[in-house]
Design a protein around this motif. Structure first.
Motif, PDB file in Angstrom:
ATOM      1  N   ASP A 101      -4.856 -43.762   4.094  1.00 40.39           N
ATOM      2  CA  ASP A 101      -5.682 -43.232   3.052  1.00 40.39           C
ATOM      3  C   ASP A 101      -6.164 -41.930   2.805  1.00 40.39           C
ATOM      4  O   ASP A 101      -6.750 -41.615   2.621  1.00 40.39           O
ATOM      5  CB  ASP A 101      -7.375 -44.480   3.499  1.00 40.39           C
ATOM      6  N   LEU A 102      -5.008 -41.287   3.927  1.00 43.55           N
ATOM      7  CA  LEU A 102      -4.625 -40.189   3.762  1.00 43.55           C
ATOM      8  C   LEU A 102      -2.954 -39.858   3.431  1.00 43.55           C
ATOM      9  O   LEU A 102      -2.744 -39.582   4.283  1.00 43.55           O
ATOM     10  CB  LEU A 102      -5.273 -39.739   5.501  1.00 43.55           C
ATOM     11  N   VAL A 103      -3.499 -37.943   2.841  1.00 44.47           N
ATOM     12  CA  VAL A 103      -2.123 -37.832   2.465  1.00 44.47           C
ATOM     13  C   VAL A 103      -2.019 -36.102   3.391  1.00 44.47           C
ATOM     14  O   VAL A 103      -3.245 -35.676   3.156  1.00 44.47           O
ATOM     15  CB  VAL A 103      -2.471 -37.519   1.039  1.00 44.47           C
ATOM     16  N   LEU A 104      -0.996 -36.289   4.207  1.00 41.86           N
ATOM     17  CA  LEU A 104      -0.733 -35.293   4.939  1.00 41.86           C
ATOM     18  C   LEU A 104       0.009 -34.377   4.391  1.00 41.86           C
ATOM     19  O   LEU A 104       1.531 -35.169   3.951  1.00 41.86           O
ATOM     20  CB  LEU A 104      -0.918 -35.432   6.271  1.00 41.86           C
ATOM     21  N   GLY A 105       0.494 -33.360   4.311  1.00 40.61           N
ATOM     22  CA  GLY A 105       1.620 -31.992   4.187  1.00 40.61           C
ATOM     23  C   GLY A 105       1.173 -31.351   5.640  1.00 40.61           C
ATOM     24  O   GLY A 105       0.819 -30.962   6.523  1.00 40.61           O
ATOM     25  N   LEU A 106       2.701 -30.906   6.219  1.00 39.86           N
ATOM     26  CA  LEU A 106       3.645 -30.155   7.285  1.00 39.86           C
ATOM     27  C   LEU A 106       4.736 -29.811   6.567  1.00 39.86           C
ATOM     28  O   LEU A 106       5.522 -29.926   5.760  1.00 39.86           O
ATOM     29  CB  LEU A 106       3.352 -31.714   8.126  1.00 39.86           C
ATOM     30  N   PHE A 107       4.995 -29.110   7.492  1.00 38.39           N
ATOM     31  CA  PHE A 107       6.701 -28.360   8.203  1.00 38.39           C
ATOM     32  C   PHE A 107       7.540 -29.246   8.314  1.00 38.39           C
ATOM     33  O   PHE A 107       7.432 -29.656   9.405  1.00 38.39           O
ATOM     34  CB  PHE A 107       6.325 -27.046   8.260  1.00 38.39           C
TER      35      PHE A 107
END
Length: 141
Positions: free
Chosen positions: A109-115
């Motif tokens: 239920d969570l969309v995360l962005g990261l390098f």
């Protein structure tokens, strides 16, 4: 029966891939291990349950990290913050078909962005879906 010297024992094999007692198990990298696995695990199980039950309301733009001991995927790293891109009203469910998998019917239920910090996509900003119950707000040191 004579031993085949070209074959590795299970302990030798584990040592070569870094899973022996002296090697570092980096499958989940910096995830916090349980202090004592030789005694009664009930206190540790109850603590993980308390962390699991502690709900956080996230919104796009929030920075989050894994809750201690609840890291289930390689990225983000245990102490690496990720930015919330989206909170889904209706979770999508992991398509893993094997009920023996820890990802079976996991509500994402969570969309995360990261390098990404390694491999051919090093430095790229990517996003993945996660179970929000495994995350807490990031606090700078």
């Amino acid at each position: 029966m004579p031993r085949d010297n070209n074959r590795l024992s299970a302990n030798d094999w584990l040592a070569r891939i870094g899973l022996d007692e002296d090697g570092s198990n980096d499958l989940l990298l910096e995830d916090e291990p349980l202090d004592d696995l030789s005694g009664d695990p009930s206190a540790a199980l109850q603590e993980r349950f308390r962390q699991w039950q502690q709900a956080h309301r996230f919104k796009p733009g929030d920075l989050v990290v894994w809750k201690p001991g609840l890291m289930s995927k390689r990225y983000p790293r245990a102490t690496q913050p990720a930015v919330v891109l989206e909170v889904l009203d209706q979770p999508v469910f992991d398509s893993e078909r094997d009920a023996g998998s820890p990802y079976f019917r996991e509500p994402l239920d969570l969309v995360l962005g990261l390098f990404v910090d390694e491999g051919p996509h090093r430095g790229d900003f990517l996003n993945w879906h996660y179970d929000s119950r495994r995350f807490q707000p990031w606090q700078p040191d």
